[in-house]
Design a protein around this motif. Structure first.
Motif, mmCIF file in Angstrom:
data_model
loop_
_atom_site.group_PDB
_atom_site.id
_atom_site.type_symbol
_atom_site.label_atom_id
_atom_site.label_comp_id
_atom_site.label_asym_id
_atom_site.label_seq_id
_atom_site.Cartn_x
_atom_site.Cartn_y
_atom_site.Cartn_z
ATOM 1 N N VAL A 64 16.319 -28.331 16.920
ATOM 2 C CA VAL A 64 15.188 -27.547 17.412
ATOM 3 C C VAL A 64 15.504 -26.081 17.121
ATOM 4 C CG1 VAL A 64 13.866 -26.849 19.442
ATOM 5 C CG2 VAL A 64 14.637 -29.226 19.205
ATOM 6 N N LEU A 65 14.694 -25.470 16.280
ATOM 7 C CA LEU A 65 14.918 -24.094 15.831
ATOM 8 C C LEU A 65 14.009 -23.158 16.615
ATOM 9 C CD1 LEU A 65 16.478 -22.526 13.524
ATOM 10 C CD2 LEU A 65 14.338 -22.663 12.239
ATOM 11 N N VAL A 66 14.597 -22.161 17.270
ATOM 12 C CA VAL A 66 13.847 -21.273 18.160
ATOM 13 C C VAL A 66 14.391 -19.856 18.044
ATOM 14 C CG1 VAL A 66 12.945 -21.003 20.502
ATOM 15 C CG2 VAL A 66 13.776 -23.224 19.771
ATOM 16 N N GLY A 67 13.498 -18.872 18.113
ATOM 17 C CA GLY A 67 13.937 -17.490 18.179
ATOM 18 C C GLY A 67 14.666 -17.234 19.488
ATOM 19 N N ALA A 68 15.690 -16.384 19.453
ATOM 20 C CA ALA A 68 16.482 -16.134 20.659
ATOM 21 C C ALA A 68 15.630 -15.565 21.786
ATOM 22 C CB ALA A 68 17.634 -15.182 20.333
ATOM 23 N N GLY A 69 14.628 -14.741 21.456
ATOM 24 C CA GLY A 69 13.738 -14.204 22.478
ATOM 25 C C GLY A 69 12.957 -15.302 23.179
ATOM 26 N N THR A 70 12.529 -16.301 22.431
ATOM 27 C CA THR A 70 11.802 -17.430 23.016
ATOM 28 C C THR A 70 12.729 -18.275 23.880
ATOM 29 O OG1 THR A 70 10.225 -17.477 21.181
ATOM 30 C CG2 THR A 70 10.433 -19.484 22.481
ATOM 31 N N VAL A 71 13.985 -18.433 23.453
ATOM 32 C CA VAL A 71 14.957 -19.147 24.283
ATOM 33 C C VAL A 71 15.038 -18.488 25.656
ATOM 34 C CG1 VAL A 71 17.397 -19.731 24.559
ATOM 35 C CG2 VAL A 71 16.304 -19.977 22.327
ATOM 36 N N ARG A 72 15.068 -17.148 25.680
ATOM 37 C CA ARG A 72 15.147 -16.428 26.958
ATOM 38 C C ARG A 72 13.826 -16.508 27.726
ATOM 39 N NH1 ARG A 72 18.540 -13.029 23.644
ATOM 40 N NH2 ARG A 72 16.715 -11.947 22.839
ATOM 41 N N ASP A 73 12.716 -16.223 27.038
ATOM 42 C CA ASP A 73 11.427 -16.129 27.725
ATOM 43 C C ASP A 73 10.945 -17.470 28.274
ATOM 44 O OD1 ASP A 73 11.438 -13.466 27.076
ATOM 45 O OD2 ASP A 73 10.041 -13.666 25.383
ATOM 46 N N GLU A 74 11.206 -18.546 27.529
ATOM 47 C CA GLU A 74 10.693 -19.859 27.920
ATOM 48 C C GLU A 74 11.728 -20.683 28.690
ATOM 49 O OE1 GLU A 74 7.675 -21.079 27.459
ATOM 50 O OE2 GLU A 74 6.767 -19.597 26.120
ATOM 51 N N GLY A 75 12.901 -20.120 28.915
ATOM 52 C CA GLY A 75 13.912 -20.819 29.699
ATOM 53 C C GLY A 75 14.520 -22.027 29.008
ATOM 54 N N TYR A 76 14.695 -21.947 27.697
ATOM 55 C CA TYR A 76 15.296 -23.056 26.960
ATOM 56 C C TYR A 76 16.737 -23.294 27.401
ATOM 57 C CZ TYR A 76 11.811 -23.872 23.271
ATOM 58 O OH TYR A 76 10.683 -24.224 22.571
ATOM 59 N N THR A 77 17.143 -24.565 27.389
ATOM 60 C CA THR A 77 18.542 -24.963 27.520
ATOM 61 C C THR A 77 18.832 -25.989 26.432
ATOM 62 O OG1 THR A 77 18.000 -26.741 29.077
ATOM 63 C CG2 THR A 77 18.571 -24.599 30.013
ATOM 64 N N ARG A 78 20.101 -26.324 26.269
ATOM 65 C CA ARG A 78 20.449 -27.332 25.268
ATOM 66 C C ARG A 78 19.713 -28.633 25.548
ATOM 67 N NH1 ARG A 78 26.762 -26.703 23.446
ATOM 68 N NH2 ARG A 78 26.877 -24.425 23.520
ATOM 69 N N VAL A 79 19.415 -29.374 24.490
ATOM 70 C CA VAL A 79 18.496 -30.512 24.564
ATOM 71 C C VAL A 79 19.188 -31.737 25.165
ATOM 72 C CG1 VAL A 79 16.972 -32.011 23.220
ATOM 73 C CG2 VAL A 79 17.294 -29.606 22.543
ATOM 74 N N ARG A 80 18.514 -32.375 26.092
ATOM 75 C CA ARG A 80 19.003 -33.626 26.681
ATOM 76 C C ARG A 80 18.590 -34.813 25.812
ATOM 77 N NH1 ARG A 80 20.675 -33.338 31.956
ATOM 78 N NH2 ARG A 80 20.156 -31.447 33.141
ATOM 79 N N PRO A 81 19.343 -35.917 25.855
ATOM 80 C CA PRO A 81 18.922 -37.123 25.137
ATOM 81 C C PRO A 81 17.693 -37.730 25.805
ATOM 82 C CG PRO A 81 20.858 -37.581 26.468
ATOM 83 C CD PRO A 81 20.627 -36.092 26.536
#
Length: 248
Positions: free
Chosen positions: A76-93
């Protein structure tokens, strides 16, 4: 869910598909590398709701397709700003894919977003894609947090997405799901590395305000932009979901 367009199945429009059928409908082609973006937009063209997050305009149908797209992805490719803004974490199975996708954050600065620092147990890998202009100090900090092999330096002054995707493919991460934000999607389209766009049209309008569109940055390939052709279109409770392939 109704099928409105599916070139692979010339059945009459309006045919019903079950949730289990979505896996086959959204399966990427068997090839060395396939980059698919996934975005949502309101009827009036906003990529976010009034709270500035895309999650506030998602619908139940969109959530189901999102899960299927994640199941098909190696990364999953994401901009670092989106990782912060959308609250991304590493992907679960998931049940559909017991091997979780890697979360790959793209940043010119070399800063490691908090979402990549999620504990690794039971989750996918966390990778950082950056460029040489981030500087030795920032690169050293990133490597100390993520590990030497998890920091990919691609390009000099700017991130070279084509190089990054080649290097991900070398690691077996061939099917890449680009989830935004708009700036990263615009850069990827301009670089010619996007094969297909998944788009959800949410049956809502948000009105005034300076809301982003799904693609940011300067105009693409003026004057005509990037040409695409419809590959799949579904509908459920007013939500439209589709795939458009970039014309070669």
């Amino acid at each position: 869910m109704r099928v409105l367009i599916d070139p692979r199945r010339p059945a009459s429009p309006g045919g019903r598909v079950a949730a289990a059928d979505l896996v086959g409908l959204y399966a990427p082609p068997a090839r060395r590398r396939w980059v698919r973006s996934n975005m949502v937009t309101t009827l009036d063209g906003s990529a976010t709701g009034a709270d500035g997050r895309s999650g506030s305009v998602n619908t139940p149908a969109d959530h189901r397709v999102f899960a299927v797209l994640r199941d098909h992805a190696d990364a999953v490719l994401v901009g670092a700003g989106t990782v912060r803004d959308e609250g991304y974490t590493r992907v679960r199975p998931t049940r559909g894919s017991p091997v979780p996708a890697a979360l790959v954050a793209v940043t010119r600065s070399g800063r490691v977003p908090e979402g990549l620092r999620t504990p690794t147990e039971g989750r996918g890998a966390g990778l950082l894609v950056t460029c040489a202009s981030a500087g030795d100090a920032a690169l050293a900090r990133a490597r100390s947090v993520l590990g030497e092999e998890s920091v990919l330096v691609c390009g000099d002054a700017e991130v070279d997405l084509a190089d990054a995707l080649d290097r991900l493919a070398e690691r077996g991460l061939r099917h890449v799901l680009l989830e935004g934000g708009p700036s990263l999607l615009g850069t990827a389209l301009a670089a010619g590395v996007v094969d297909e766009m998944a788009l959800t049209l949410a049956p809502v309008v948000v009105g005034g305000g300076d809301f982003p569109r799904i693609v940011g940055g300067p105009p693409l390939a003026a004057p005509d932009g990037v040409a695409l052709r419809p590959h799949l279109l579904l509908e459920e409770s007013g939500t439209m979901l589709g795939l458009w392939r970039v014309r070669s």
